[in-house]
Design a protein around this motif. Sequence first.
Motif, PDB file in Angstrom:
ATOM      1  N   MET A  78      -9.172   9.956  -3.238  1.00  0.00           N
ATOM      2  CA  MET A  78      -8.488   9.038  -2.405  1.00  0.00           C
ATOM      3  C   MET A  78      -7.350   8.374  -3.298  1.00  0.00           C
ATOM      4  SD  MET A  78     -11.611   7.370  -0.140  1.00  0.00           S
ATOM      5  CE  MET A  78     -10.247   6.845   0.937  1.00  0.00           C
ATOM      6  N   ASP A  79      -7.184   8.886  -4.538  1.00  0.00           N
ATOM      7  CA  ASP A  79      -6.293   7.774  -5.345  1.00  0.00           C
ATOM      8  C   ASP A  79      -4.832   7.761  -4.907  1.00  0.00           C
ATOM      9  OD1 ASP A  79      -6.329  10.657  -5.850  1.00  0.00           O
ATOM     10  OD2 ASP A  79      -5.512  10.309  -8.075  1.00  0.00           O
ATOM     11  N   THR A  80      -4.205   8.727  -4.223  1.00  0.00           N
ATOM     12  CA  THR A  80      -2.915   8.619  -3.988  1.00  0.00           C
ATOM     13  C   THR A  80      -2.860   7.876  -2.450  1.00  0.00           C
ATOM     14  OG1 THR A  80      -3.175  10.751  -2.492  1.00  0.00           O
ATOM     15  CG2 THR A  80      -2.220  10.940  -4.618  1.00  0.00           C
ATOM     16  N   ILE A  81      -3.829   7.740  -1.729  1.00  0.00           N
ATOM     17  CA  ILE A  81      -3.922   6.862  -0.383  1.00  0.00           C
ATOM     18  C   ILE A  81      -4.635   5.756  -0.283  1.00  0.00           C
ATOM     19  CG2 ILE A  81      -3.147   9.127   0.955  1.00  0.00           C
ATOM     20  CD1 ILE A  81      -6.009   8.873   2.020  1.00  0.00           C
ATOM     21  N   LEU A  82      -5.326   5.541  -1.482  1.00  0.00           N
ATOM     22  CA  LEU A  82      -6.246   4.346  -1.333  1.00  0.00           C
ATOM     23  C   LEU A  82      -5.731   3.042  -1.143  1.00  0.00           C
ATOM     24  CD1 LEU A  82      -9.182   3.849  -1.304  1.00  0.00           C
ATOM     25  CD2 LEU A  82      -9.129   3.426  -3.744  1.00  0.00           C
ATOM     26  N   SER A  83      -4.719   2.597  -1.891  1.00  0.00           N
ATOM     27  CA  SER A  83      -3.898   1.085  -1.593  1.00  0.00           C
ATOM     28  C   SER A  83      -3.599   1.164  -0.092  1.00  0.00           C
ATOM     29  CB  SER A  83      -2.809   1.329  -2.528  1.00  0.00           C
ATOM     30  OG  SER A  83      -1.931   0.043  -2.188  1.00  0.00           O
ATOM     31  N   ASP A  84      -3.134   2.260   0.609  1.00  0.00           N
ATOM     32  CA  ASP A  84      -2.499   2.065   1.826  1.00  0.00           C
ATOM     33  C   ASP A  84      -3.717   1.877   2.751  1.00  0.00           C
ATOM     34  OD1 ASP A  84       0.154   2.064   1.217  1.00  0.00           O
ATOM     35  OD2 ASP A  84       0.341   4.419   1.504  1.00  0.00           O
ATOM     36  N   VAL A  85      -4.751   2.675   2.551  1.00  0.00           N
ATOM     37  CA  VAL A  85      -6.083   2.655   3.320  1.00  0.00           C
ATOM     38  C   VAL A  85      -6.609   1.422   3.351  1.00  0.00           C
ATOM     39  CG1 VAL A  85      -8.577   3.749   3.494  1.00  0.00           C
ATOM     40  CG2 VAL A  85      -6.321   5.145   3.251  1.00  0.00           C
ATOM     41  N   LYS A  86      -6.703   0.672   2.037  1.00  0.00           N
ATOM     42  CA  LYS A  86      -7.462  -0.574   1.812  1.00  0.00           C
ATOM     43  C   LYS A  86      -6.450  -1.621   2.681  1.00  0.00           C
ATOM     44  CE  LYS A  86      -9.536  -0.253  -2.690  1.00  0.00           C
ATOM     45  NZ  LYS A  86      -9.288  -0.725  -4.164  1.00  0.00           N
ATOM     46  N   THR A  87      -5.104  -1.403   2.662  1.00  0.00           N
ATOM     47  CA  THR A  87      -4.380  -2.456   3.302  1.00  0.00           C
ATOM     48  C   THR A  87      -4.654  -2.481   4.888  1.00  0.00           C
ATOM     49  OG1 THR A  87      -2.623  -2.350   1.875  1.00  0.00           O
ATOM     50  CG2 THR A  87      -1.832  -3.089   4.147  1.00  0.00           C
ATOM     51  N   ALA A  88      -4.617  -0.993   5.514  1.00  0.00           N
ATOM     52  CA  ALA A  88      -4.912  -0.924   6.983  1.00  0.00           C
ATOM     53  C   ALA A  88      -6.343  -1.267   7.381  1.00  0.00           C
ATOM     54  CB  ALA A  88      -4.610   0.600   7.197  1.00  0.00           C
ATOM     55  N   LEU A  89      -7.453  -1.081   6.497  1.00  0.00           N
ATOM     56  CA  LEU A  89      -8.666  -1.275   6.597  1.00  0.00           C
ATOM     57  C   LEU A  89      -9.247  -2.365   5.855  1.00  0.00           C
ATOM     58  CD1 LEU A  89      -9.671   2.285   6.931  1.00  0.00           C
ATOM     59  CD2 LEU A  89      -9.201   0.864   8.766  1.00  0.00           C
ATOM     60  N   PRO A  90      -8.809  -3.409   5.944  1.00  0.00           N
ATOM     61  CA  PRO A  90      -9.262  -4.732   5.068  1.00  0.00           C
ATOM     62  C   PRO A  90     -10.766  -4.903   4.893  1.00  0.00           C
ATOM     63  CG  PRO A  90      -7.894  -5.632   6.963  1.00  0.00           C
ATOM     64  CD  PRO A  90      -7.987  -3.977   7.106  1.00  0.00           C
ATOM     65  N   LEU A  91     -11.487  -4.660   6.296  1.00  0.00           N
ATOM     66  CA  LEU A  91     -12.911  -5.277   6.211  1.00  0.00           C
ATOM     67  C   LEU A  91     -13.749  -3.950   5.505  1.00  0.00           C
ATOM     68  CD1 LEU A  91     -12.980  -6.410   9.686  1.00  0.00           C
ATOM     69  CD2 LEU A  91     -12.947  -7.595   7.502  1.00  0.00           C
ATOM     70  N   ILE A  92     -13.417  -2.995   5.021  1.00  0.00           N
ATOM     71  CA  ILE A  92     -13.918  -1.900   4.203  1.00  0.00           C
ATOM     72  C   ILE A  92     -13.808  -2.007   2.751  1.00  0.00           C
ATOM     73  CG2 ILE A  92     -14.131   0.652   3.758  1.00  0.00           C
ATOM     74  CD1 ILE A  92     -13.327   1.339   6.595  1.00  0.00           C
ATOM     75  N   ASP A  93     -14.878  -2.350   2.247  1.00  0.00           N
ATOM     76  CA  ASP A  93     -14.872  -2.560   0.644  1.00  0.00           C
ATOM     77  C   ASP A  93     -15.188  -1.107  -0.048  1.00  0.00           C
ATOM     78  OD1 ASP A  93     -15.209  -3.694  -2.075  1.00  0.00           O
ATOM     79  OD2 ASP A  93     -17.379  -4.205  -1.797  1.00  0.00           O
ATOM     80  N   PHE A  94     -14.161  -0.858  -0.861  1.00  0.00           N
ATOM     81  CA  PHE A  94     -14.152   0.526  -1.409  1.00  0.00           C
ATOM     82  C   PHE A  94     -14.765   0.136  -2.833  1.00  0.00           C
ATOM     83  CE2 PHE A  94     -11.275   1.293   1.792  1.00  0.00           C
ATOM     84  CZ  PHE A  94     -11.571   2.631   2.294  1.00  0.00           C
ATOM     85  N   ARG A  95     -15.928   0.704  -3.153  1.00  0.00           N
ATOM     86  CA  ARG A  95     -16.460   0.248  -4.468  1.00  0.00           C
ATOM     87  C   ARG A  95     -17.204   1.373  -5.039  1.00  0.00           C
ATOM     88  NH1 ARG A  95     -21.096  -3.973  -3.881  1.00  0.00           N
ATOM     89  NH2 ARG A  95     -19.601  -4.722  -2.385  1.00  0.00           N
ATOM     90  N   GLU A  96     -16.954   2.037  -6.126  1.00  0.00           N
ATOM     91  CA  GLU A  96     -17.760   3.052  -6.809  1.00  0.00           C
ATOM     92  C   GLU A  96     -19.175   2.246  -7.426  1.00  0.00           C
ATOM     93  OE1 GLU A  96     -15.588   5.162  -9.769  1.00  0.00           O
ATOM     94  OE2 GLU A  96     -13.916   5.036  -8.417  1.00  0.00           O
ATOM     95  N   ASP A  97     -20.020   3.026  -7.058  1.00  0.00           N
ATOM     96  CA  ASP A  97     -21.519   2.736  -7.448  1.00  0.00           C
ATOM     97  C   ASP A  97     -21.640   3.144  -8.991  1.00  0.00           C
ATOM     98  OD1 ASP A  97     -21.973   1.396  -5.463  1.00  0.00           O
ATOM     99  OD2 ASP A  97     -22.989   3.279  -4.294  1.00  0.00           O
TER     100      ASP A  97
END
Length: 132
Positions: free
Chosen positions: A113-132
Amino acid sequence: MAQANLVNESKEIITGNDNVVISDVFQSVRGGRTLDVTGFTPDVIQAGHVIILETATKEYKPMPVNPEETAYEELPAGHTYAGILIQSVLTKRPMAGILVRGTVNPAAAPYPMDTILSDVKTALPLIDFRED
């Protein structure tokens, strides 16, 4: 409008990674959606796959992947990021639960997701993207 194949066919889906990539589900698209899989070639859409919405038709689709099925392609024109697939589904039966608020482990996602993650986070602000 996309049509789902409702014929019962036997095919195994490996879901061992589903609970790793989607660790918390707080809100989803109510009732889920049948995805338009036109042109999508993998047999299975894995949990954690980015789901997009065509703005003109309001059709939900899996984010396109490259022909080698190793990475996401660019977001198609006229589409927005809509959520993340909660559970792996067969492309032949694309009835999907779509996460809009919760926690996703991007390291366990089916495609980098590295190439799109910033845009996905902006579009979906209620999803927390966190590596365990």
